[in-house]
Design a protein around this motif. Structure first.
Motif, short mmCIF file in Angstrom:
data_model
loop_
_atom_site.label_atom_id
_atom_site.label_comp_id
_atom_site.label_asym_id
_atom_site.label_seq_id
_atom_site.Cartn_x
_atom_site.Cartn_y
_atom_site.Cartn_z
N ASP A 180 49.10 36.49 17.27
CA ASP A 180 47.71 36.43 17.75
C ASP A 180 47.11 37.81 17.56
OD1 ASP A 180 45.34 36.36 19.56
OD2 ASP A 180 46.17 34.42 20.12
N ARG A 196 48.65 37.88 23.32
CA ARG A 196 50.09 38.00 23.04
C ARG A 196 50.87 38.30 24.32
NH1 ARG A 196 48.27 41.25 18.75
NH2 ARG A 196 49.27 43.11 19.63
N ASP A 236 48.17 31.66 16.29
CA ASP A 236 46.72 31.58 16.38
C ASP A 236 46.18 31.16 15.01
OD1 ASP A 236 44.17 31.74 17.39
OD2 ASP A 236 44.06 33.93 17.33
N MET A 279 42.74 34.74 12.41
CA MET A 279 43.30 36.08 12.45
C MET A 279 42.86 36.84 11.21
SD MET A 279 47.24 35.49 13.79
CE MET A 279 47.70 34.51 12.35
N THR A 320 45.08 28.13 20.03
CA THR A 320 43.78 28.55 19.51
C THR A 320 42.65 28.19 20.46
OG1 THR A 320 42.23 28.23 17.65
CG2 THR A 320 43.63 26.36 18.25
N LYS A 336 43.30 27.38 24.04
CA LYS A 336 43.26 28.52 24.97
C LYS A 336 42.23 28.25 26.06
CE LYS A 336 44.42 32.05 21.53
NZ LYS A 336 43.91 33.25 20.84
#
Length: 246
Positions: free
Chosen positions: A11, A17, A57, A60, A85, A105
Protein backbone atom coordinates in the motif's frame (compact mmCIF):
# COMPACT_ATOMS: atom_id res chain seq x y z
CA UNK A 1 3.86 -26.09 16.07
CA UNK A 2 1.90 -24.92 13.01
CA UNK A 3 3.96 -22.77 10.65
CA UNK A 4 2.80 -19.22 10.15
CA UNK A 5 1.54 -18.00 6.79
CA UNK A 6 3.70 -15.19 5.42
CA UNK A 7 1.85 -12.04 4.37
CA UNK A 8 3.23 -9.23 2.21
CA UNK A 9 1.46 -5.87 2.61
CA UNK A 10 1.46 -3.50 -0.37
CA UNK A 11 0.00 0.00 0.00
CA UNK A 12 1.40 3.43 -0.83
CA UNK A 13 0.02 4.89 2.43
CA UNK A 14 2.26 4.21 5.46
CA UNK A 15 -0.64 4.47 7.90
CA UNK A 16 -2.62 1.91 5.91
CA UNK A 17 0.35 -0.48 5.98
CA UNK A 18 0.75 0.01 9.73
CA UNK A 19 -2.93 -0.68 10.35
CA UNK A 20 -2.94 -3.86 8.25
CA UNK A 21 0.28 -5.01 9.90
CA UNK A 22 -1.28 -4.68 13.36
CA UNK A 23 -4.36 -6.62 12.32
CA UNK A 24 -2.37 -9.41 10.67
CA UNK A 25 0.01 -9.75 13.61
CA UNK A 26 -2.97 -10.00 15.98
CA UNK A 27 -4.29 -13.06 14.13
CA UNK A 28 -2.96 -16.51 14.98
CA UNK A 29 -1.16 -18.29 12.19
CA UNK A 30 0.01 -15.27 10.20
CA UNK A 31 3.02 -12.97 10.18
CA UNK A 32 3.97 -9.98 8.04
CA UNK A 33 7.00 -10.97 5.98
CA UNK A 34 7.43 -7.63 4.20
CA UNK A 35 5.95 -4.33 3.07
CA UNK A 36 5.85 -2.49 -0.25
CA UNK A 37 4.84 1.06 -1.14
CA UNK A 38 4.33 0.50 -4.87
CA UNK A 39 4.02 -2.20 -7.49
CA UNK A 40 7.72 -2.36 -8.34
CA UNK A 41 8.57 -2.96 -4.69
CA UNK A 42 6.09 -5.83 -4.62
CA UNK A 43 7.84 -7.52 -7.53
CA UNK A 44 11.26 -6.88 -5.96
CA UNK A 45 10.04 -8.47 -2.72
CA UNK A 46 8.63 -11.43 -4.63
CA UNK A 47 12.00 -12.00 -6.31
CA UNK A 48 13.61 -12.36 -2.87
CA UNK A 49 10.97 -14.40 -1.06
CA UNK A 50 7.54 -15.53 -2.25
CA UNK A 51 4.93 -14.95 0.47
CA UNK A 52 1.83 -17.08 0.92
CA UNK A 53 -0.55 -14.12 0.73
CA UNK A 54 -0.35 -10.56 -0.62
CA UNK A 55 -2.60 -7.79 0.72
CA UNK A 56 -2.61 -5.50 -2.29
CA UNK A 57 -3.83 -1.96 -2.81
CA UNK A 58 -4.96 -1.08 -6.34
CA UNK A 59 -4.04 2.55 -6.93
CA UNK A 60 -0.32 2.84 -6.29
CA UNK A 61 2.54 4.73 -7.99
CA UNK A 62 4.15 3.02 -10.96
CA UNK A 63 2.64 -0.40 -11.55
CA UNK A 64 -0.82 -0.47 -10.01
CA UNK A 65 -2.27 -3.38 -8.09
CA UNK A 66 -4.01 -4.85 -11.12
CA UNK A 67 -0.78 -4.98 -13.12
CA UNK A 68 1.04 -6.58 -10.21
CA UNK A 69 -1.73 -9.15 -9.67
CA UNK A 70 -1.76 -10.05 -13.37
CA UNK A 71 1.99 -10.59 -13.24
CA UNK A 72 1.77 -12.71 -10.08
CA UNK A 73 -1.06 -14.84 -11.45
CA UNK A 74 1.23 -16.02 -14.24
CA UNK A 75 3.83 -17.35 -11.80
CA UNK A 76 4.18 -21.14 -11.39
CA UNK A 77 3.31 -20.93 -7.68
CA UNK A 78 1.52 -17.60 -7.14
CA UNK A 79 0.59 -16.24 -3.73
CA UNK A 80 -3.05 -15.73 -2.82
CA UNK A 81 -4.08 -12.13 -3.55
CA UNK A 82 -6.44 -10.12 -1.36
CA UNK A 83 -7.20 -6.63 -2.61
CA UNK A 84 -7.58 -3.93 0.06
CA UNK A 85 -8.81 -0.76 -1.61
CA UNK A 86 -10.96 2.32 -1.20
CA UNK A 87 -12.54 1.79 -4.63
CA UNK A 88 -15.37 -0.61 -5.37
CA UNK A 89 -15.27 -0.42 -9.18
CA UNK A 90 -12.46 -2.95 -9.74
CA UNK A 91 -14.18 -5.99 -8.26
CA UNK A 92 -14.86 -7.83 -11.52
CA UNK A 93 -11.32 -7.22 -12.79
CA UNK A 94 -9.98 -8.37 -9.43
CA UNK A 95 -11.34 -11.87 -9.95
CA UNK A 96 -10.00 -11.93 -13.50
CA UNK A 97 -6.53 -11.85 -11.95
CA UNK A 98 -7.42 -14.61 -9.48
CA UNK A 99 -7.97 -12.50 -6.35
CA UNK A 100 -9.54 -14.54 -3.57
CA UNK A 101 -11.14 -11.53 -1.86
CA UNK A 102 -11.79 -7.83 -2.39
CA UNK A 103 -11.99 -5.77 0.80
CA UNK A 104 -13.01 -2.13 1.01
CA UNK A 105 -11.14 0.33 3.23
CA UNK A 106 -11.24 0.83 6.09
CA UNK A 107 -10.68 -2.92 6.28
CA UNK A 108 -12.37 -4.48 9.30
CA UNK A 109 -10.57 -7.08 11.37
CA UNK A 110 -13.29 -9.73 10.95
CA UNK A 111 -13.39 -9.19 7.19
CA UNK A 112 -9.61 -9.56 6.96
CA UNK A 113 -9.67 -12.72 9.08
CA UNK A 114 -12.34 -14.20 6.82
CA UNK A 115 -10.41 -13.31 3.67
CA UNK A 116 -7.18 -14.82 5.03
CA UNK A 117 -9.05 -18.00 5.89
CA UNK A 118 -10.54 -18.09 2.42
CA UNK A 119 -7.07 -17.67 0.91
CA UNK A 120 -5.93 -20.80 2.73
CA UNK A 121 -8.94 -22.83 1.59
CA UNK A 122 -8.65 -21.84 -2.06
CA UNK A 123 -6.40 -24.46 -3.57
CA UNK A 124 -4.45 -24.49 -6.82
CA UNK A 125 -7.21 -26.28 -8.72
CA UNK A 126 -9.64 -23.51 -7.82
CA UNK A 127 -7.14 -20.82 -8.75
CA UNK A 128 -6.68 -22.37 -12.18
CA UNK A 129 -10.45 -22.52 -12.58
CA UNK A 130 -10.58 -18.77 -11.98
CA UNK A 131 -7.78 -17.89 -14.40
CA UNK A 132 -8.85 -15.86 -17.39
CA UNK A 133 -12.49 -15.81 -16.33
CA UNK A 134 -14.72 -12.75 -16.45
CA UNK A 135 -17.13 -11.82 -13.62
CA UNK A 136 -17.62 -15.42 -12.55
CA UNK A 137 -17.22 -18.84 -14.12
CA UNK A 138 -19.78 -21.62 -14.29
CA UNK A 139 -19.76 -22.21 -10.53
CA UNK A 140 -18.64 -18.98 -8.87
CA UNK A 141 -20.73 -16.01 -7.82
CA UNK A 142 -19.35 -12.55 -7.08
CA UNK A 143 -21.29 -10.96 -4.21
CA UNK A 144 -20.79 -7.34 -3.08
CA UNK A 145 -21.40 -6.30 0.51
CA UNK A 146 -20.28 -3.73 3.06
CA UNK A 147 -17.24 -5.96 3.70
CA UNK A 148 -16.14 -5.83 0.06
CA UNK A 149 -16.67 -8.41 -2.66
CA UNK A 150 -16.72 -12.12 -1.93
CA UNK A 151 -16.31 -14.91 -4.43
CA UNK A 152 -18.65 -17.77 -3.51
CA UNK A 153 -18.05 -21.26 -4.85
CA UNK A 154 -21.59 -22.42 -5.60
CA UNK A 155 -20.55 -26.08 -5.48
CA UNK A 156 -20.04 -25.55 -1.73
CA UNK A 157 -23.41 -23.92 -1.08
CA UNK A 158 -25.61 -26.22 1.00
CA UNK A 159 -28.79 -24.24 0.54
CA UNK A 160 -30.17 -20.78 -0.33
CA UNK A 161 -32.92 -19.30 1.78
CA UNK A 162 -35.09 -16.32 0.75
CA UNK A 163 -36.25 -13.80 3.33
CA UNK A 164 -38.09 -10.76 1.98
CA UNK A 165 -35.68 -8.83 -0.30
CA UNK A 166 -32.54 -10.91 0.29
CA UNK A 167 -31.28 -14.48 -0.08
CA UNK A 168 -28.85 -16.07 2.36
CA UNK A 169 -26.31 -18.51 0.90
CA UNK A 170 -25.28 -21.12 3.47
CA UNK A 171 -21.86 -22.54 2.58
CA UNK A 172 -18.54 -23.90 3.89
CA UNK A 173 -17.36 -20.50 5.07
CA UNK A 174 -20.57 -19.44 6.82
CA UNK A 175 -23.27 -17.27 5.30
CA UNK A 176 -23.35 -14.71 2.50
CA UNK A 177 -26.22 -12.33 1.81
CA UNK A 178 -27.15 -11.47 -1.78
CA UNK A 179 -29.89 -9.39 -3.38
CA UNK A 180 -30.17 -11.86 -6.27
CA UNK A 181 -33.50 -13.68 -6.28
CA UNK A 182 -33.87 -17.44 -5.92
CA UNK A 183 -35.18 -17.51 -9.47
CA UNK A 184 -32.03 -15.78 -10.75
CA UNK A 185 -29.76 -18.15 -8.82
CA UNK A 186 -31.72 -21.20 -9.98
CA UNK A 187 -31.48 -20.06 -13.59
CA UNK A 188 -27.78 -19.24 -13.39
CA UNK A 189 -26.65 -22.39 -11.54
CA UNK A 190 -29.07 -25.17 -12.60
CA UNK A 191 -26.48 -27.92 -12.08
CA UNK A 192 -25.72 -26.85 -8.52
CA UNK A 193 -29.05 -25.69 -7.10
CA UNK A 194 -32.40 -27.50 -6.96
CA UNK A 195 -35.71 -25.87 -6.05
CA UNK A 196 -37.44 -27.58 -3.11
CA UNK A 197 -39.67 -24.77 -1.88
CA UNK A 198 -40.69 -21.31 -3.00
CA UNK A 199 -38.34 -19.98 -0.30
CA UNK A 200 -35.52 -22.51 -0.68
CA UNK A 201 -32.96 -23.93 -3.11
CA UNK A 202 -30.75 -26.81 -1.98
CA UNK A 203 -27.21 -27.54 -3.18
CA UNK A 204 -27.36 -30.65 -5.35
CA UNK A 205 -24.03 -31.88 -3.95
CA UNK A 206 -25.49 -31.91 -0.44
CA UNK A 207 -28.84 -33.68 -0.85
CA UNK A 208 -28.51 -36.71 1.39
CA UNK A 209 -32.08 -38.06 1.38
CA UNK A 210 -35.76 -37.25 0.90
CA UNK A 211 -37.92 -38.16 3.88
CA UNK A 212 -41.69 -38.40 4.23
CA UNK A 213 -43.02 -37.39 7.65
CA UNK A 214 -46.01 -38.75 9.54
CA UNK A 215 -48.16 -35.75 8.66
CA UNK A 216 -47.59 -36.40 4.94
CA UNK A 217 -45.11 -33.57 4.41
CA UNK A 218 -41.58 -34.12 3.09
CA UNK A 219 -38.13 -32.86 3.91
CA UNK A 220 -34.61 -33.06 2.52
CA UNK A 221 -31.68 -34.01 4.72
CA UNK A 222 -28.62 -31.88 4.01
CA UNK A 223 -25.17 -33.51 4.13
CA UNK A 224 -22.51 -32.18 6.53
CA UNK A 225 -25.19 -30.49 8.68
CA UNK A 226 -28.09 -31.36 10.96
CA UNK A 227 -30.41 -29.40 8.70
CA UNK A 228 -33.68 -30.85 7.44
CA UNK A 229 -35.34 -28.54 4.91
CA UNK A 230 -39.07 -28.69 4.10
CA UNK A 231 -40.02 -29.71 0.56
CA UNK A 232 -43.28 -28.38 -0.83
CA UNK A 233 -45.66 -30.88 -2.45
CA UNK A 234 -45.18 -29.46 -5.93
CA UNK A 235 -41.41 -30.10 -5.76
CA UNK A 236 -41.34 -33.57 -4.19
CA UNK A 237 -41.46 -35.41 -7.52
CA UNK A 238 -38.58 -33.38 -8.90
CA UNK A 239 -36.39 -34.06 -5.86
CA UNK A 240 -37.24 -37.77 -6.01
CA UNK A 241 -36.35 -37.88 -9.72
CA UNK A 242 -33.07 -36.09 -9.07
CA UNK A 243 -32.15 -38.73 -6.46
CA UNK A 244 -33.04 -41.54 -8.88
CA UNK A 245 -30.76 -40.03 -11.55
CA UNK A 246 -27.71 -40.03 -9.28
Amino acid sequence: MTSQRRVLIADDEPLARERLTRMVEDLDGYRVSGEAANGDQVLDAMARDIPDIVLLDIRMPGRDGMEVAAHLSRQPNPPAIIFCTAYDDYAVRAFEVQAVAYLLKPVRREALAGALGQAERLNRVQLQALQGQADTDSHHLSVSSARGTELVDMTRVRYCEADQKYVTLHHDNGETLTDLSLKALESRFPEHLLRIHRHTLVGTHFIRSLERLEDGSSQVRVADTNEALPVSRRHVARVRQWLRDL
